[in-house]
Design a protein around this motif. Structure first.
Motif, PDB file in Angstrom:
ATOM      1  N   SER A   1       8.505  -0.264 -10.486  1.00  0.00           N
ATOM      2  CA  SER A   1       9.275   0.300  -9.436  1.00  0.00           C
ATOM      3  C   SER A   1       9.536   2.189 -10.123  1.00  0.00           C
TER       4      SER A   1
ATOM      5  N   ARG B   1      11.199  -6.202  -2.681  1.00  0.00           N
ATOM      6  CA  ARG B   1       9.772  -6.686  -1.442  1.00  0.00           C
ATOM      7  C   ARG B   1       9.943  -8.024  -1.510  1.00  0.00           C
TER       8      ARG B   1
ATOM      9  N   VAL C   1       9.369  -4.275   2.980  1.00  0.00           N
ATOM     10  CA  VAL C   1       9.681  -3.100   2.176  1.00  0.00           C
ATOM     11  C   VAL C   1      11.109  -3.254   2.177  1.00  0.00           C
TER      12      VAL C   1
ATOM     13  N   CYS D   1       8.806   4.870   5.430  1.00  0.00           N
ATOM     14  CA  CYS D   1       8.037   4.118   4.726  1.00  0.00           C
ATOM     15  C   CYS D   1       6.213   4.150   4.772  1.00  0.00           C
TER      16      CYS D   1
END
Length: 124
Positions: free
Chosen positions: A58, A72, A79, A96
């Motif tokens: 991440s 997620r 997510v 997103c």
């Protein structure tokens, strides 16, 4: 064809929290990377956070590190962005995005599909 739909935005006071969700609908492969970006009308879209398929990788923008958490749920094709300690400068439309190729990236041009956005407004 896939469609991304964000939800969870709203009005919150500084120091408060919101959780954004983005659900992918339609028949598709699970995206390798899903990310969150934000944008105010007069500025470019800004990277916020992104996460890999398995959640092992991440990345966060420096401005949100320690305050936001991306996660997620692949079974639900969703997510999340948990936003804590919100500041007025976090006010933006949050989008997103999904991408199927390559690593976790922070560039808008790398993402293949975008949602319609959800407004987050943080008051003083």
């Amino acid at each position: 064809q896939v469609e991304l739909v964000e939800s969870g935005g709203g009005l919150v006071q500084a120091g408060g929290s919101l959780r954004l969700s983005c659900v992918a609908s339609g028949r598709t492969f699970i995206p390798y990377t899903m990310g969150w970006f934000r944008q105010v009308s007069e500025k470019e879209r800004e990277f916020v956070a992104a996460i890999s398929l398995g959640g092992y990788s991440s990345n966060y923008a420096n401005s949100v590190k320690g305050r936001f958490i991306i996660s997620r749920d692949n079974a639900k094709n969703t997510v999340f962005l948990q936003m804590n300690s919100l500041k007025p400068e976090d006010t933006a439309v949050y989008y997103c995005g999904a991408k199927w190729l390559g690593a976790v990236t922070s560039r808008t041009s790398d993402y293949d599909v975008w949602g319609q956005g959800t407004q987050v407004t943080v008051s003083s």
